[in-house]
Design an enzyme around this catalytic site. Structure first.
Site, PDB file in Angstrom:
ATOM      1  N   HIS A   8       0.830  -1.214   0.000  1.00  0.00           N
ATOM      2  CA  HIS A   8       0.000   0.000   0.000  1.00  0.00           C
ATOM      3  C   HIS A   8       0.860   1.258   0.000  1.00  0.00           C
ATOM      4  O   HIS A   8       0.555   2.233   0.690  1.00  0.00           O
ATOM      5  CB  HIS A   8      -0.962  -0.014   1.199  1.00  0.00           C
ATOM      6  CG  HIS A   8      -2.007  -1.075   1.087  1.00  0.00           C
ATOM      7  ND1 HIS A   8      -2.744  -1.540   2.146  1.00  0.00           N
ATOM      8  CD2 HIS A   8      -2.436  -1.786   0.009  1.00  0.00           C
ATOM      9  CE1 HIS A   8      -3.582  -2.478   1.734  1.00  0.00           C
ATOM     10  NE2 HIS A   8      -3.414  -2.653   0.451  1.00  0.00           N
ATOM     11  N   ASP A  54      -0.510   1.187  -9.552  1.00  0.00           N
ATOM     12  CA  ASP A  54      -1.841   0.629  -9.282  1.00  0.00           C
ATOM     13  C   ASP A  54      -2.775   1.820  -9.176  1.00  0.00           C
ATOM     14  O   ASP A  54      -2.736   2.567  -8.193  1.00  0.00           O
ATOM     15  CB  ASP A  54      -1.803  -0.177  -7.975  1.00  0.00           C
ATOM     16  CG  ASP A  54      -3.135  -0.866  -7.678  1.00  0.00           C
ATOM     17  OD1 ASP A  54      -4.164  -0.480  -8.259  1.00  0.00           O
ATOM     18  OD2 ASP A  54      -3.125  -1.794  -6.834  1.00  0.00           O
ATOM     19  N   ASP A 111      -9.709  -0.584 -11.718  1.00  0.00           N
ATOM     20  CA  ASP A 111      -8.605  -0.921 -10.810  1.00  0.00           C
ATOM     21  C   ASP A 111      -7.557  -1.680 -11.623  1.00  0.00           C
ATOM     22  O   ASP A 111      -7.731  -2.870 -11.882  1.00  0.00           O
ATOM     23  CB  ASP A 111      -9.176  -1.775  -9.661  1.00  0.00           C
ATOM     24  CG  ASP A 111      -8.139  -2.136  -8.616  1.00  0.00           C
ATOM     25  OD1 ASP A 111      -7.002  -1.646  -8.693  1.00  0.00           O
ATOM     26  OD2 ASP A 111      -8.481  -2.933  -7.712  1.00  0.00           O
ATOM     27  N   HIS A 136      -0.919 -11.723  -0.847  1.00  0.00           N
ATOM     28  CA  HIS A 136      -2.329 -11.307  -0.942  1.00  0.00           C
ATOM     29  C   HIS A 136      -3.094 -12.274  -1.846  1.00  0.00           C
ATOM     30  O   HIS A 136      -2.498 -13.101  -2.532  1.00  0.00           O
ATOM     31  CB  HIS A 136      -2.440  -9.861  -1.437  1.00  0.00           C
ATOM     32  CG  HIS A 136      -1.829  -9.580  -2.789  1.00  0.00           C
ATOM     33  ND1 HIS A 136      -2.462  -9.911  -3.970  1.00  0.00           N
ATOM     34  CD2 HIS A 136      -0.646  -9.003  -3.149  1.00  0.00           C
ATOM     35  CE1 HIS A 136      -1.707  -9.522  -4.991  1.00  0.00           C
ATOM     36  NE2 HIS A 136      -0.590  -8.979  -4.526  1.00  0.00           N
ATOM     37  N   HIS A 178     -10.636  -9.389  -6.083  1.00  0.00           N
ATOM     38  CA  HIS A 178     -11.777  -8.995  -5.256  1.00  0.00           C
ATOM     39  C   HIS A 178     -12.896  -8.543  -6.179  1.00  0.00           C
ATOM     40  O   HIS A 178     -12.675  -8.238  -7.352  1.00  0.00           O
ATOM     41  CB  HIS A 178     -11.364  -7.868  -4.296  1.00  0.00           C
ATOM     42  CG  HIS A 178     -10.650  -6.727  -4.980  1.00  0.00           C
ATOM     43  ND1 HIS A 178     -11.313  -5.707  -5.613  1.00  0.00           N
ATOM     44  CD2 HIS A 178      -9.319  -6.473  -5.169  1.00  0.00           C
ATOM     45  CE1 HIS A 178     -10.439  -4.865  -6.150  1.00  0.00           C
ATOM     46  NE2 HIS A 178      -9.214  -5.310  -5.911  1.00  0.00           N
ATOM     47  N   HIS A 193     -13.117  -2.224  -3.593  1.00  0.00           N
ATOM     48  CA  HIS A 193     -13.305  -3.559  -3.010  1.00  0.00           C
ATOM     49  C   HIS A 193     -14.812  -3.654  -2.793  1.00  0.00           C
ATOM     50  O   HIS A 193     -15.334  -3.218  -1.774  1.00  0.00           O
ATOM     51  CB  HIS A 193     -12.533  -3.718  -1.702  1.00  0.00           C
ATOM     52  CG  HIS A 193     -11.043  -3.620  -1.909  1.00  0.00           C
ATOM     53  ND1 HIS A 193     -10.157  -3.389  -0.895  1.00  0.00           N
ATOM     54  CD2 HIS A 193     -10.289  -3.722  -3.037  1.00  0.00           C
ATOM     55  CE1 HIS A 193      -8.916  -3.355  -1.381  1.00  0.00           C
ATOM     56  NE2 HIS A 193      -8.972  -3.551  -2.669  1.00  0.00           N
ATOM     57  N   GLU A 204      -5.264 -10.111 -10.111  1.00  0.00           N
ATOM     58  CA  GLU A 204      -4.080  -9.310  -9.821  1.00  0.00           C
ATOM     59  C   GLU A 204      -2.977 -10.063  -9.069  1.00  0.00           C
ATOM     60  O   GLU A 204      -2.646  -9.733  -7.939  1.00  0.00           O
ATOM     61  CB  GLU A 204      -4.473  -8.067  -9.031  1.00  0.00           C
ATOM     62  CG  GLU A 204      -5.376  -8.317  -7.823  1.00  0.00           C
ATOM     63  CD  GLU A 204      -5.672  -7.012  -7.059  1.00  0.00           C
ATOM     64  OE1 GLU A 204      -4.708  -6.310  -6.709  1.00  0.00           O
ATOM     65  OE2 GLU A 204      -6.860  -6.712  -6.834  1.00  0.00           O
ATOM     66  N   TYR A 229       6.801 -10.167  -4.993  1.00  0.00           N
ATOM     67  CA  TYR A 229       7.437  -9.010  -4.343  1.00  0.00           C
ATOM     68  C   TYR A 229       8.700  -9.468  -3.619  1.00  0.00           C
ATOM     69  O   TYR A 229       8.618 -10.259  -2.682  1.00  0.00           O
ATOM     70  CB  TYR A 229       6.460  -8.378  -3.344  1.00  0.00           C
ATOM     71  CG  TYR A 229       5.089  -8.144  -3.955  1.00  0.00           C
ATOM     72  CD1 TYR A 229       4.820  -6.993  -4.685  1.00  0.00           C
ATOM     73  CD2 TYR A 229       4.082  -9.106  -3.828  1.00  0.00           C
ATOM     74  CE1 TYR A 229       3.576  -6.792  -5.274  1.00  0.00           C
ATOM     75  CE2 TYR A 229       2.837  -8.917  -4.410  1.00  0.00           C
ATOM     76  CZ  TYR A 229       2.593  -7.762  -5.133  1.00  0.00           C
ATOM     77  OH  TYR A 229       1.363  -7.578  -5.713  1.00  0.00           O
ATOM     78  N   ARG A 257       3.276  -6.550 -10.116  1.00  0.00           N
ATOM     79  CA  ARG A 257       1.872  -6.968 -10.057  1.00  0.00           C
ATOM     80  C   ARG A 257       1.244  -6.583 -11.384  1.00  0.00           C
ATOM     81  O   ARG A 257       1.600  -5.552 -11.970  1.00  0.00           O
ATOM     82  CB  ARG A 257       1.127  -6.291  -8.891  1.00  0.00           C
ATOM     83  CG  ARG A 257      -0.351  -6.680  -8.823  1.00  0.00           C
ATOM     84  CD  ARG A 257      -1.058  -6.329  -7.490  1.00  0.00           C
ATOM     85  NE  ARG A 257      -1.142  -4.904  -7.226  1.00  0.00           N
ATOM     86  CZ  ARG A 257      -0.398  -4.251  -6.354  1.00  0.00           C
ATOM     87  NH1 ARG A 257       0.508  -4.910  -5.636  1.00  0.00           N
ATOM     88  NH2 ARG A 257      -0.528  -2.959  -6.163  1.00  0.00           N
ATOM     89  N   GLU A 268      -2.666  -6.297 -12.966  1.00  0.00           N
ATOM     90  CA  GLU A 268      -4.070  -6.337 -12.523  1.00  0.00           C
ATOM     91  C   GLU A 268      -5.004  -5.863 -13.631  1.00  0.00           C
ATOM     92  O   GLU A 268      -4.809  -4.796 -14.211  1.00  0.00           O
ATOM     93  CB  GLU A 268      -4.248  -5.422 -11.301  1.00  0.00           C
ATOM     94  CG  GLU A 268      -5.694  -5.322 -10.832  1.00  0.00           C
ATOM     95  CD  GLU A 268      -5.856  -4.543  -9.530  1.00  0.00           C
ATOM     96  OE1 GLU A 268      -5.005  -3.674  -9.229  1.00  0.00           O
ATOM     97  OE2 GLU A 268      -6.847  -4.807  -8.821  1.00  0.00           O
TER      98      GLU A 268
HETATM   99  N1  GLY Z   1      -6.053  -0.955  -5.688  1.00  0.00           N
HETATM  100  C1  GLY Z   1      -6.487  -1.783  -4.658  1.00  0.00           C
HETATM  101  C2  GLY Z   1      -6.412  -3.188  -5.027  1.00  0.00           C
HETATM  102  O1  GLY Z   1      -5.810  -3.514  -6.019  1.00  0.00           O
HETATM  103  O2  GLY Z   1      -7.004  -4.014  -4.393  1.00  0.00           O
HETATM  104 MN    MN Z   2      -7.463  -4.575  -6.902  1.00  0.00          MN
HETATM  105 MN    MN Z   3      -5.338  -2.237  -7.663  1.00  0.00          MN
END
Ligand code: GLY
Ligand code: MN
Ligand code: MN
Length: 435
Positions: A238, A255, A266, A345, A349, A356, A382, A386, A403, A405
């Site tokens: 984050h 991101d 996203d 992670h 989502h 989210h 995503e 890392y 990443r 996504e």
């Molecule tokens: N940008 C927030 C996520 O990828 O969950």
């Molecule tokens: Mn996301």
């Molecule tokens: Mn994201």
């Protein structure tokens, strides 16, 4: 604007209420400092059922023989409109947003007891906002005070969100259209950032490129605080400081997504600051890309929400074995969580009005009680890897964080990926060429 998608949703809620009544308020304006406010953002549930953009508003849905939808909102006010801008006022709002009746918000407390009296059930977002909980409790107490005159108080209180979460999980055509547009704009923003990137720039300069493209194309702005993370900053999941310089040999992970008509996109892309992947960056990137492709292939109606995560995990675990970071088999690595230091992670989502988004992920408490995918659900895919410096990681991997996504709609046949910024190594290197 047509109010039909919103009034249709209200109609569906009314059909579910029986003779119950639902009360739903929008978000309050919030002070940022002294007398200046944060940019206003409505409550997502309220927006879903109204499309009404002003603060100080609430919906009351009255079920039963003659279902009615009521809007309570600010009155017209010439002086305030001179300072702060247009307000619909109840009369114009009822017509524009398709409500059966509309009243000044100031009359809500007085009207609530009569609206909830003699109803079996009251639906409300319990615990979401203490001030609203108190207003609802005051209305219930007022009705209870009339019991000797024969008035009955609702005996059932339900959380309205449980009903709306279920609806929000399956996007209707109007939502899919908005989400597709949000995805198009965010894709353009990421492409722009790739084209603009030069060694020595600050992370916030790329953030500015995204913001420019989002606003230029009519999005409301960022859907969430963007992450623009050069080098090892990409390994901070984050990271939002976005204030460091971009080194020529490193990757940068962005991101970022925009919000359009309330709907979020996203997207994450990771690319080389200097425009060309090094051999080791390429190796890691290809693993994550393959994991993402495997995950997307696992998104289809009937699959469970965790299937695409498992598909990504298998590819990532094999990649970590190939990189000699873990030994043994893919099954063993997944069983023992050996991959977790580098992939901590889940693979996605729900996505919608909230980045989210609303909606359950499980239908029960058993390990395999994951929700089954249905057409109209939208989700992110995503995966990432890392490699934070330290932790015994070989030096050539230090600071590589990748990443990728995208936003995916479950369809009757499988799925559609509706984000489309450059993604393969060839596409990225091509768009970043400066000749
Ligand atoms: N940008 C927030 C996520 O990828 O969950
Ligand atoms: Mn996301
Ligand atoms: Mn994201």
């Amino acid at each position: 604007m047509t109010h039909q998608p919103y009034s249709r949703r209200r109609q569906r809620v009314l059909e579910r209420l029986g003779d119950g009544v639902a009360v739903l308020a929008t978000a309050p304006e919030r002070l940022r400092n002294r007398d200046s406010h944060y940019p206003y953002r409505f409550d997502s549930y309220f927006w879903y059922l109204s499309g009404f953009p002003e603060p100080d508003a609430a919906i009351v849905l009255v079920g039963g023989q003659q279902p009615r939808s009521l809007l309570f909102c600010r009155e017209k006010n010439e002086e305030r409109e001179t300072w702060d801008g247009f307000r619909y006022g109840p009369e114009a709002a009822a017509a524009a947003f398709g409500f059966d009746e509309a009243y000044p918000i100031a009359s809500l407390d007085q009207k609530l007891p009569e609206l909830i009296a003699n109803r079996r059930a009251l639906w409300h977002s319990l615990g979401h906002d203490t001030a609203w909980d108190q207003r609802i409790a005051a209305a219930l107490n007022s009705v209870r005070g009339q019991s000797r005159g024969g008035t009955r108080t609702p005996g059932e209180i339900h959380d309205l969100r449980s009903l709306l979460d279920e609806m929000r999980l399956i996007k209707d055509a109007h939502e899919i259209d908005n989400m597709r547009r949000a995805a198009d704009i965010a894709s353009a923003g990421h492409s722009r950032a790739m084209r603009a990137c030069r060694p020595g720039m600050a992370e916030y300069e790329l953030e500015a490129e995204l913001a420019y493209e989002f606003r230029r194309r009519g999005a409301d702005g960022h859907a969430y605080t963007p992450i623009v993370a050069g080098g090892a900053n990409a390994c901070i999941l984050h990271y939002v400081a976005n204030d460091k310089l971009l080194a020529s040999q490193s990757l940068v992970l962005i991101d970022a997504g925009c919000e359009l008509a309330g709907y979020a996109s996203d997207i994450t892309r990771t690319f080389p600051v200097g425009g060309l992947f090094s051999a080791v960056q390429r190796e890691v990137y290809e693993i994550v890309l393959s994991a993402q492709q495997a995950a997307i292939a696992a998104v289809c109606p009937g699959a469970s929400f965790t299937d695409y995560h498992q598909a990504a995990l298998r590819v990532l675990a094999q990649g970590l074995i190939d990189l000699k970071l873990i030994s043994g088999s893919v099954d063993g690595a997944i069983e023992s969580d050996a991959y977790k230091p580098w992939y901590m992670h889940r693979t996605g989502h729900w996505l919608g009005l909230d980045v989210h988004d609303a909606g359950d992920y499980k239908t029960g408490t058993a390990d395999d009680d994951w929700v089954r995918l249905l057409p109209g659900m939208t989700l992110t895919v995503e995966p990432g890897l890392y490699f934070r410096p330290g932790n015994g990681i070989p030096e050539h991997l230090h600071g590589i964080g990748v990443r990728i996504e995208d936003d995916v709609l479950v369809t009757a046949e499988g799925c559609t990926v509706y984000t489309h910024a450059p993604k393969t190594i060839a596409e990225i290197e091509e768009v970043m060429r400066h000749d």
